[in-house]
Design an enzyme around this catalytic site. Structure first.
Site, short mmCIF file in Angstrom:
data_model
loop_
_atom_site.label_atom_id
_atom_site.label_comp_id
_atom_site.label_asym_id
_atom_site.label_seq_id
_atom_site.Cartn_x
_atom_site.Cartn_y
_atom_site.Cartn_z
N LYS A 289 0.61 -1.33 -0.27
CA LYS A 289 -0.23 0.23 0.48
C LYS A 289 0.76 1.20 -0.18
O LYS A 289 0.66 2.63 -0.57
CB LYS A 289 -1.14 -0.51 1.05
N ASN B 125 -5.03 1.68 -1.39
CA ASN B 125 -5.56 1.09 -1.54
C ASN B 125 -5.92 0.35 -3.06
O ASN B 125 -6.49 -0.27 -3.26
CB ASN B 125 -6.63 0.06 -0.52
N GLY C 83 -0.67 -0.31 8.86
CA GLY C 83 -0.87 0.02 7.25
C GLY C 83 -2.12 0.28 7.66
O GLY C 83 -2.78 1.32 7.30
N TYR D 232 -11.38 -10.86 9.40
CA TYR D 232 -12.17 -11.97 8.72
C TYR D 232 -12.24 -13.78 7.67
O TYR D 232 -10.86 -13.31 7.52
CB TYR D 232 -12.81 -10.81 7.59
P1 NDP Z 1 0.96 -4.76 8.98
O1 NDP Z 1 1.60 -5.91 8.89
O2 NDP Z 1 1.29 -3.08 8.46
O3 NDP Z 1 0.64 -4.68 10.39
C1 NDP Z 1 0.85 -5.32 12.01
C2 NDP Z 1 0.65 -5.34 13.14
O4 NDP Z 1 0.21 -6.51 13.84
C3 NDP Z 1 1.53 -4.09 13.93
O5 NDP Z 1 0.50 -3.68 14.61
C4 NDP Z 1 2.18 -4.86 15.03
O6 NDP Z 1 2.71 -5.13 15.34
C5 NDP Z 1 1.01 -6.03 14.75
N1 NDP Z 1 1.44 -7.62 15.34
C6 NDP Z 1 1.91 -8.74 14.32
N2 NDP Z 1 1.91 -9.87 15.00
C7 NDP Z 1 1.36 -9.34 16.22
C8 NDP Z 1 2.09 -10.36 17.69
N3 NDP Z 1 2.15 -12.03 17.44
N4 NDP Z 1 0.85 -9.85 18.93
C9 NDP Z 1 1.03 -8.88 19.03
N5 NDP Z 1 1.04 -7.59 17.76
C10 NDP Z 1 1.18 -8.48 16.68
O7 NDP Z 1 -0.29 -5.45 8.38
P2 NDP Z 1 -1.60 -5.09 7.98
O8 NDP Z 1 -2.20 -3.78 8.95
O9 NDP Z 1 -1.30 -4.00 7.27
O10 NDP Z 1 -3.38 -5.44 8.27
C11 NDP Z 1 -3.62 -5.77 9.63
C12 NDP Z 1 -4.63 -6.44 10.15
O11 NDP Z 1 -6.30 -6.06 9.47
C13 NDP Z 1 -4.67 -8.09 9.35
O12 NDP Z 1 -5.21 -8.62 9.88
C14 NDP Z 1 -5.47 -7.63 7.70
O13 NDP Z 1 -6.19 -8.77 7.94
C15 NDP Z 1 -6.55 -6.42 8.35
N6 NDP Z 1 -7.03 -5.63 7.63
C16 NDP Z 1 -8.21 -5.13 7.81
C17 NDP Z 1 -9.09 -5.04 6.40
C18 NDP Z 1 -10.62 -5.32 6.24
O14 NDP Z 1 -10.96 -4.84 4.85
N7 NDP Z 1 -11.23 -6.08 7.12
C19 NDP Z 1 -8.75 -4.18 5.43
C20 NDP Z 1 -7.04 -4.11 5.92
C21 NDP Z 1 -6.06 -4.71 7.11
P3 NDP Z 1 4.43 -4.61 15.15
O15 NDP Z 1 4.09 -2.81 15.23
O16 NDP Z 1 5.17 -4.90 16.98
O17 NDP Z 1 5.45 -5.75 14.57
#
Ligand code: NDP
Length: 274
Positions: free
Chosen positions: A65, A86, A129, A216
């Site tokens: 993105k 997006n 993101g 989801y």
């Molecule tokens: P990113 O990879 O950009 O960010 C991941 C986030 O998850 C960070 O904040 C990271 O924390 C945290 N994280 C990952 N693993 C762990 C863990 N084991 N324990 C604690 N925190 C964790 O992903 P996105 O932000 O792009 O996506 C996040 C979710 O949102 C996904 O599940 C995606 O499918 C969903 N989504 C849904 C949409 C929809 O339309 N319904 C649209 C966009 C996304 P840290 O910074 O500490 O690594």
């Protein structure tokens, strides 16, 4: 050739082609929409080829993105706050316009579910993101926002980006008890990793709290929602409505027609019941 497509890596799980085929059937608008797996190093090359060969619109998902934002020549105001997109529309003059419909997709779903008021106190968990894409919309709706994340520095940096837009602060995961929240939104990717141990204190979940997982999965409650229900929450929802909502607003950018989000959600519900 598909003139619309979603680009990501991985991409095989994406529901977007199906959702867009339902929009096309409902509106009668010709809208051939495919999915394209982009190797991490070749994303921009593939995207350029797609538009050079007649592509009119693209959706962009993980992990591209931010790179897609840089690829576009022009941006909508809401996406320029975010720095990630997006949706791309090829305009008649050839200029590629980038937009981000995640925020409006989430907001419309929370309204549909009656999980949000104009002064709701919202805990947003995650600073990747997805969190970045929805903060401006939640603040512009009047919510008070607390951001938390495993990597606390990332949460603090996001607060710096958005603090001029409204009431937002960051708290570390072990400082979350007060005040009470009206709504918790999971914007982490822990759902993708399966049943890992919960990262929030159990006492956050009050009987009246709303719990929303942007993640989801087709057949079951997400790990986050299962955990919330075990703590007594009952106003719970996954991110399907957001997914359909952001897709509907992409469709609107491309065709000027907003398809029905509810009728697509009903189709998913019927399929789940079978
Ligand atoms: P990113 O990879 O950009 O960010 C991941 C986030 O998850 C960070 O904040 C990271 O924390 C945290 N994280 C990952 N693993 C762990 C863990 N084991 N324990 C604690 N925190 C964790 O992903 P996105 O932000 O792009 O996506 C996040 C979710 O949102 C996904 O599940 C995606 O499918 C969903 N989504 C849904 C949409 C929809 O339309 N319904 C649209 C966009 C996304 P840290 O910074 O500490 O690594």
């Amino acid at each position: 050739m598909d003139t619309f497509a979603v680009f990501g890596n991985p991409i095989e799980h994406s529901q977007s082609p199906y959702i867009h085929s339902l929009f096309s059937a409902e509106t009668g608008i010709f809208h051939p929409y495919g999915r394209i797996l982009a190797p991490v190093n070749d994303f921009e090359i593939l995207l350029k080829q797609f538009f050079d060969k007649g592509g009119l619109g693209a959706n962009i998902t993980l992990p591209f993105k931010e790179r897609a934002y840089l690829f576009c020549n022009q941006h909508t105001e809401r996406s320029s706050f975010i720095g990630a997109i997006n949706t791309i529309k090829k305009q008649p003059n050839g200029i590629l316009l980038g937009d981000n419909t995640d925020g409006i997709g989430l907001l419309s779903d929370l309204q549909r579910l009656s999980l949000l008021r104009h002064n709701s106190h919202v805990l947003l968990v995650g600073a990747g993101g997805a969190a970045r894409g929805v903060i401006a919309s939640l603040l512009s709706y009047g919510c008070k926002l607390v951001l938390t994340n495993r990597n606390f520095l990332r949460a603090q940096k996001l607060v710096e980006v958005f603090y001029h837009l409204g009431n937002i602060c960051a708290l570390p995961l072990d400082h979350l008890m007060y005040p009470e929240y009206d709504l918790i939104i999971n914007a982490t990717s822990i759902g993708l990793q399966g049943n890992i141990p919960p990262i929030l204190p159990e006492s956050l979940i009050t009987p009246s709290i709303g719990c929303y997982d942007m993640f989801y999965q087709k057949d079951d409650d997400t790990p986050f929602l299962s955990w919330c229900r075990r703590q007594g929450a009952y106003r719970c929802s996954d991110g399907l409505g957001m997914l359909v909502g952001q897709a509907a607003h992409s469709f609107y950018l491309w065709h000027g027609v907003l398809p029905s989000i509810l009728s697509v959600l009903k189709t998913f519900q019927k399929e789940k019941a079978i």
